[in-house]
Design a protein around this motif. Sequence first.
Motif, short mmCIF file in Angstrom:
data_model
loop_
_atom_site.label_atom_id
_atom_site.label_comp_id
_atom_site.label_asym_id
_atom_site.label_seq_id
_atom_site.Cartn_x
_atom_site.Cartn_y
_atom_site.Cartn_z
N SER A 61 51.86 38.53 48.85
CA SER A 61 50.68 38.41 48.00
C SER A 61 51.01 39.02 46.64
CB SER A 61 49.48 39.12 48.64
OG SER A 61 48.32 38.93 47.85
N PRO A 62 51.99 38.44 45.95
CA PRO A 62 52.44 39.05 44.69
C PRO A 62 51.41 38.93 43.58
CG PRO A 62 53.37 36.86 44.94
CD PRO A 62 52.64 37.16 46.23
N CYS A 63 51.44 39.88 42.68
CA CYS A 63 50.69 39.73 41.44
C CYS A 63 51.40 38.62 40.66
CB CYS A 63 50.72 41.03 40.63
SG CYS A 63 49.92 42.41 41.46
N ILE A 64 50.62 37.64 40.18
CA ILE A 64 51.24 36.54 39.43
C ILE A 64 50.75 36.46 37.99
CG2 ILE A 64 51.73 35.14 41.46
CD1 ILE A 64 49.26 33.40 40.49
N ARG A 65 49.62 37.13 37.70
CA ARG A 65 49.13 37.10 36.32
C ARG A 65 48.31 38.35 36.02
NH1 ARG A 65 45.20 34.14 38.87
NH2 ARG A 65 43.08 34.54 38.19
N SER A 93 46.41 37.90 42.37
CA SER A 93 47.28 37.23 43.34
C SER A 93 47.18 35.71 43.15
CB SER A 93 46.84 37.58 44.76
OG SER A 93 45.64 36.90 45.08
N PRO A 94 48.04 34.94 43.84
CA PRO A 94 47.93 33.48 43.77
C PRO A 94 46.57 32.96 44.24
CG PRO A 94 50.03 34.09 44.73
CD PRO A 94 49.21 35.35 44.62
N GLU A 95 45.91 33.69 45.15
CA GLU A 95 44.60 33.28 45.64
C GLU A 95 43.46 33.72 44.72
OE1 GLU A 95 46.79 35.03 47.70
OE2 GLU A 95 47.52 33.27 48.78
#
Length: 114
Positions: A61-65, A93-95
């Motif tokens: 659950s990476p931080c993406i932005r 996260s992506p979600e």
Amino acid sequence: MPGNVLTTGSTVLCMHGASAILTTSNTKLMVDNMPALLESDIHSVAGCPFQIPVGPGTKPSPCIRIEWSAGATQMQVNGVGVLVQSSIGKCYSPEGAMQGIASVVNTQMKVSAK
């Protein structure tokens, strides 16, 4: 809250230690020969290692932005506040789940704003 202006040469990390890729739409305000970042900028995050527990294992659950708020009110570019050290960068996260607040690790020291 006043603070030093963030630029594309600053260092910002997600709360898990991954680096933000600092780009901006600003072409008008340069600080120390680098574009100042704006409150409207959204920054990608590279290589966040965060995982959440799922059942017996984990799920990435990476931080993406990083999305920003609390830019300067007295220094703006086209009506948008520049980012300062005290600005709040929310990591997603992506979600679309907010996972924490970004850390400003390093920035230029010549210009501050409030």
